[in-house]
Design a protein around this motif. Structure first.
Motif, mmCIF file in Angstrom:
data_model
loop_
_atom_site.group_PDB
_atom_site.id
_atom_site.type_symbol
_atom_site.label_atom_id
_atom_site.label_comp_id
_atom_site.label_asym_id
_atom_site.label_seq_id
_atom_site.Cartn_x
_atom_site.Cartn_y
_atom_site.Cartn_z
ATOM 1 N N TYR A 1 -3.144 -4.524 -14.654
ATOM 2 C CA TYR A 1 -3.011 -3.318 -13.836
ATOM 3 C C TYR A 1 -3.260 -3.631 -12.363
ATOM 4 C CZ TYR A 1 -4.128 1.331 -11.970
ATOM 5 O OH TYR A 1 -4.175 2.481 -11.208
ATOM 6 N N ASP A 2 -4.316 -4.370 -12.086
ATOM 7 C CA ASP A 2 -4.644 -4.722 -10.701
ATOM 8 C C ASP A 2 -3.545 -5.573 -10.066
ATOM 9 O OD1 ASP A 2 -6.998 -3.350 -10.956
ATOM 10 O OD2 ASP A 2 -8.223 -5.138 -11.349
ATOM 11 N N GLU A 3 -2.989 -6.491 -10.853
ATOM 12 C CA GLU A 3 -1.922 -7.346 -10.333
ATOM 13 C C GLU A 3 -0.680 -6.533 -9.984
ATOM 14 O OE1 GLU A 3 0.775 -11.194 -11.761
ATOM 15 O OE2 GLU A 3 -0.962 -10.552 -12.940
ATOM 16 N N THR A 4 -0.312 -5.590 -10.859
ATOM 17 C CA THR A 4 0.855 -4.744 -10.590
ATOM 18 C C THR A 4 0.618 -3.868 -9.363
ATOM 19 O OG1 THR A 4 1.371 -4.680 -12.957
ATOM 20 C CG2 THR A 4 2.433 -3.038 -11.564
ATOM 21 N N GLN A 5 -0.584 -3.344 -9.236
ATOM 22 C CA GLN A 5 -0.910 -2.509 -8.082
ATOM 23 C C GLN A 5 -0.797 -3.302 -6.776
ATOM 24 O OE1 GLN A 5 -0.954 0.568 -8.060
ATOM 25 N NE2 GLN A 5 -2.470 1.575 -9.328
ATOM 26 N N ARG A 6 -1.202 -4.555 -6.817
ATOM 27 C CA ARG A 6 -1.061 -5.393 -5.615
ATOM 28 C C ARG A 6 0.403 -5.591 -5.260
ATOM 29 N NH1 ARG A 6 -5.510 -8.166 -7.930
ATOM 30 N NH2 ARG A 6 -4.102 -9.654 -8.952
ATOM 31 N N GLU A 7 1.234 -5.780 -6.283
ATOM 32 C CA GLU A 7 2.667 -5.934 -6.042
ATOM 33 C C GLU A 7 3.265 -4.655 -5.467
ATOM 34 O OE1 GLU A 7 4.408 -7.076 -9.704
ATOM 35 O OE2 GLU A 7 3.470 -9.059 -9.760
ATOM 36 N N CYS A 8 2.772 -3.517 -5.928
ATOM 37 C CA CYS A 8 3.302 -2.232 -5.468
ATOM 38 C C CYS A 8 3.104 -2.035 -3.959
ATOM 39 C CB CYS A 8 2.632 -1.080 -6.218
ATOM 40 S SG CYS A 8 3.041 -1.013 -7.985
ATOM 41 N N ARG A 9 2.064 -2.617 -3.428
ATOM 42 C CA ARG A 9 1.785 -2.444 -2.001
ATOM 43 C C ARG A 9 2.850 -3.090 -1.128
ATOM 44 N NH1 ARG A 9 -3.571 -4.290 -3.707
ATOM 45 N NH2 ARG A 9 -4.812 -2.471 -4.308
ATOM 46 N N SER A 10 3.596 -4.032 -1.711
ATOM 47 C CA SER A 10 4.645 -4.702 -0.940
ATOM 48 C C SER A 10 5.981 -3.950 -1.011
ATOM 49 C CB SER A 10 4.833 -6.135 -1.440
ATOM 50 O OG SER A 10 5.337 -6.136 -2.774
ATOM 51 N N TRP A 11 6.052 -2.901 -1.826
ATOM 52 C CA TRP A 11 7.291 -2.134 -1.952
ATOM 53 C C TRP A 11 7.455 -1.194 -0.745
ATOM 54 C CZ3 TRP A 11 9.620 -0.445 -7.166
ATOM 55 C CH2 TRP A 11 9.553 -1.500 -8.081
ATOM 56 N N PHE A 12 8.693 -0.859 -0.488
ATOM 57 C CA PHE A 12 8.995 0.144 0.536
ATOM 58 C C PHE A 12 8.340 1.458 0.116
ATOM 59 C CE2 PHE A 12 12.052 3.311 2.394
ATOM 60 C CZ PHE A 12 11.682 3.094 3.719
ATOM 61 N N PHE A 13 7.671 2.139 1.061
ATOM 62 C CA PHE A 13 6.802 3.251 0.697
ATOM 63 C C PHE A 13 7.541 4.378 -0.037
ATOM 64 C CE2 PHE A 13 8.539 4.721 4.672
ATOM 65 C CZ PHE A 13 8.554 6.106 4.589
ATOM 66 N N LEU A 14 8.832 4.564 0.213
ATOM 67 C CA LEU A 14 9.570 5.625 -0.449
ATOM 68 C C LEU A 14 9.745 5.361 -1.951
ATOM 69 C CD1 LEU A 14 12.325 6.465 2.190
ATOM 70 C CD2 LEU A 14 10.265 7.794 1.628
ATOM 71 N N PHE A 15 9.665 4.083 -2.326
ATOM 72 C CA PHE A 15 9.869 3.719 -3.737
ATOM 73 C C PHE A 15 8.592 3.207 -4.401
ATOM 74 C CE2 PHE A 15 13.876 2.868 -1.451
ATOM 75 C CZ PHE A 15 14.680 3.825 -2.063
ATOM 76 N N ALA A 16 7.534 3.082 -3.602
ATOM 77 C CA ALA A 16 6.301 2.514 -4.151
ATOM 78 C C ALA A 16 5.736 3.357 -5.292
ATOM 79 C CB ALA A 16 5.264 2.362 -3.039
#
Length: 297
Positions: free
Chosen positions: A134-149
């Motif tokens: 879960y923590d690893e996926t959340q870290r990856e999410c921070r690199s997504w464009f905010f509209l799709f995060a």
């Protein structure tokens, strides 16, 4: 002991001469027996059940390690988690052993000092891998464009939910298996836990105490996750190492307790503290795939 033999080393050097008289107390024996889950069926026939104070026999040598664990801190009644391993170590062992059915003794094949058989890996899946994933996926999410995060964060929640459900199912299934056909969840101490044998076994009381911490950490959801490094006395490239110090696995807990015993252990002697220092440095050099870069001095 009908089916395996052993030789007894120097009782002074091993610390058994020091700790043996301390365990020859019925109140302590009863307390240790109950809190650590000894199964009397496995301590008969030469293992010491009928000769508890005989420091040449395995049961007394195990009880000496338990005594050392529980009474080596100056203020041993303080077992708070925010202290150090010398203080919380015995509490950790007792609380982890409660998860399992019993503590046994067996000859073994000389390759291991102890074996933990049970559902620790199933619990680890639920309690560690789900959180880590879960923590690893959340870290990856921070690199997504905010509209799709938000899609990524939603996916992280779904993954954690499915992982947690699977963890509960696997723990329940494992518990049922061991409770019916699997022989129970248990910690088994082999001959090399009690004696040095050919040099691969525990040489002294403090090493035995470290092994109890080690096995408790396995129960606490930390299986070994790497191979031993080049030049390791445990066999380079063999499974059984911890990946890093930060993994906080069985070798780390083992080493940490030895370190604190060397630094602050009481009701002992200089030789036993020096033995803890030597054993800790041996583990730091040989038991981690990536060297911690630490030295006990």
């Amino acid at each position: 002991m009908a089916d395996c033999t052993y030789s007894v080393p120097d009782l002074v050097a091993s610390g058994d001469q020091l700790y043996g008289p301390r365990i020859c107390n019925q109140e302590f024996i009863d307390w240790a027996w109950h809190t650590h889950g000894f199964n009397g069926d496995y301590w008969q026939d030469g293992w010491g059940y009928d000769d508890v104070c005989n420091i040449r026999k395995p049961l007394a040598r195990c009880l000496s390690a338990i005594w050392l664990l529980n009474y080596s801190a100056e203020d041993y009644n303080n077992e708070d988690w925010n202290t150090d391993a010398l203080h919380w170590g015995p509490r950790y062992v007792r609380e982890q052993f409660k998860h399992y059915d019993d503590l046994r003794a067996s000859c073994g094949d000389g390759d291991a000092k102890a074996r933990t058989s049970g559902c620790q890996q199933s619990r680890q899946w639920n309690e560690w891998r789900c959180t880590s994933g879960y923590d690893e996926t959340q870290r990856e999410c921070r690199s997504w464009f905010f509209l799709f995060a938000w899609i990524c964060h939603l996916w992280a929640e779904v993954k954690r939910f499915v992982c947690t459900i699977w963890g509960w199912v696997s723990v329940a299934a494992c518990t049922i298996w061991y409770g019916t056909f699997g022989g129970g969840q248990n910690v088994t101490l082999f001959l090399s836990f009690f004696y040095p044998l050919d040099g691969t076994g525990n040489a002294d009381v403090i090493s035995r105490a470290g092994t109890l911490i080690h096995e408790a950490r396995h129960i606490g959801n930390r299986p070994h996750n790497a191979q031993f490094p080049a030049g390791s006395i445990f066999g380079a490239g063999k499974d059984g190492a911890d990946s890093t110090w930060g993994y906080e696995g069985a070798w780390m807990y083992n080493t940490l307790y030895l370190w604190w015993f060397y630094a602050a252990g009481t009701r002992t002697n200089i030789a036993m503290r020096q033995a803890a220092k030597q054993r800790a440095n041996l583990l730091l050099t040989n038991a981690f795939a990536t060297s911690p870069g630490l030295t006990v001095s």
